[in-house]
Design an enzyme around this catalytic site. Structure first.
Site, PDB file in Angstrom:
ATOM      1  N   SER A 136      71.660  36.298 106.701  1.00 54.17           N
ATOM      2  CA  SER A 136      70.377  35.318 106.602  1.00 54.17           C
ATOM      3  C   SER A 136      71.202  34.248 105.120  1.00 54.17           C
ATOM      4  CB  SER A 136      68.650  35.238 106.162  1.00 54.17           C
ATOM      5  OG  SER A 136      68.686  34.099 106.058  1.00 54.17           O
ATOM      6  N   CYS A 137      71.004  33.668 105.699  1.00 52.25           N
ATOM      7  CA  CYS A 137      70.525  32.309 103.716  1.00 52.25           C
ATOM      8  C   CYS A 137      70.150  31.574 103.819  1.00 52.25           C
ATOM      9  CB  CYS A 137      72.353  32.573 103.497  1.00 52.25           C
ATOM     10  SG  CYS A 137      73.265  30.889 104.778  1.00 52.25           S
ATOM     11  N   ALA A 138      70.328  30.509 103.136  1.00 54.84           N
ATOM     12  CA  ALA A 138      69.305  29.063 103.104  1.00 54.84           C
ATOM     13  C   ALA A 138      69.692  28.602 103.981  1.00 54.84           C
ATOM     14  CB  ALA A 138      69.393  28.265 101.578  1.00 54.84           C
ATOM     15  N   GLY A 140      72.299  29.355 107.246  1.00 51.91           N
ATOM     16  CA  GLY A 140      72.900  29.663 107.743  1.00 51.91           C
ATOM     17  C   GLY A 140      74.769  29.336 107.972  1.00 51.91           C
ATOM     18  N   TRP A 165      66.587  30.409 105.089  1.00 48.98           N
ATOM     19  CA  TRP A 165      65.313  30.821 104.643  1.00 48.98           C
ATOM     20  C   TRP A 165      64.701  29.304 104.856  1.00 48.98           C
ATOM     21  CZ3 TRP A 165      61.707  33.234 102.748  1.00 48.98           C
ATOM     22  CH2 TRP A 165      60.511  32.419 102.092  1.00 48.98           C
TER      23      TRP A 165
END
Length: 172
Positions: A136-138, A140, A165
């Site tokens: 996961s990141c901010a 995708g 996120w």
């Protein structure tokens, strides 16, 4: 890892040969090799739509997952969630439940570490190649890069949380 090809032509067929150093494209088709079909996307890039295996092996598939699927995996407690955002981003926004942080710029060295050093540095056991891992990141994008990196290392059960996120927060 497959490379995305650029071309000014309409959809076409190319031949791809897999070598340990990567994939080489040959536009001259022969009947002896399997073909891969590419299609044109909005940005003039061609993407693979037919997956053929090379030397009787196929690359692991990266599965995109959404909020509902991630919640299901979290509730079943059967997945390792790795957030690849920076520590500053995590401090400013928050973290996904049960996630661990390995920033994207550390990922290549992290997965090269011995299990003992990995545990010491990231406080989680180094995943084995069959363990389910969600990146996961901010939004995708960086998590998809992380997925590609670890599948190139041989990890087989890799998931990209495409909402990131900000998607997680929007469901709250």
């Amino acid at each position: 890892m497959l490379k995305i090809l650029k071309s000014n032509f309409s959809p076409f067929m190319v031949q791809m040969y897999h070598f340990s150093s990567g994939i080489i494209v040959n536009k001259q088709l022969t009947k002896k090799m399997k073909h891969m079909i590419l299609y044109k996307t909005n940005s003039n890039l061609y993407s693979l739509i037919q997956n053929c295996s090379f030397a009787d092996t196929s690359s692991p598939i990266i599965a995109d997952i959404n909020y509902e699927k991630l919640k299901e995996l979290i509730n079943q407690n059967e997945v390792l969630i790795i957030d690849v955002r920076t520590k500053e981003e995590l401090a400013a926004t928050g973290v996904l439940p049960n996630s661990s942080n390995i920033p994207l710029d550390e990922l290549s060295t992290a997965f090269e570490l011995t299990p003992e050093i990995f545990l010491e540095k990231y406080y989680i056991p180094k995943p084995d190649k069959d363990q389910k891992i969600v990146f996961s990141c901010a939004k995708g994008i960086r998590s998809l890069k992380a997925c590609h990196y670890v599948t190139d290392l041989g990890y087989k059960n890799v998931f990209n949380y495409t909402e990131g996120w900000f998607g997680w927060e929007s469901h709250k």
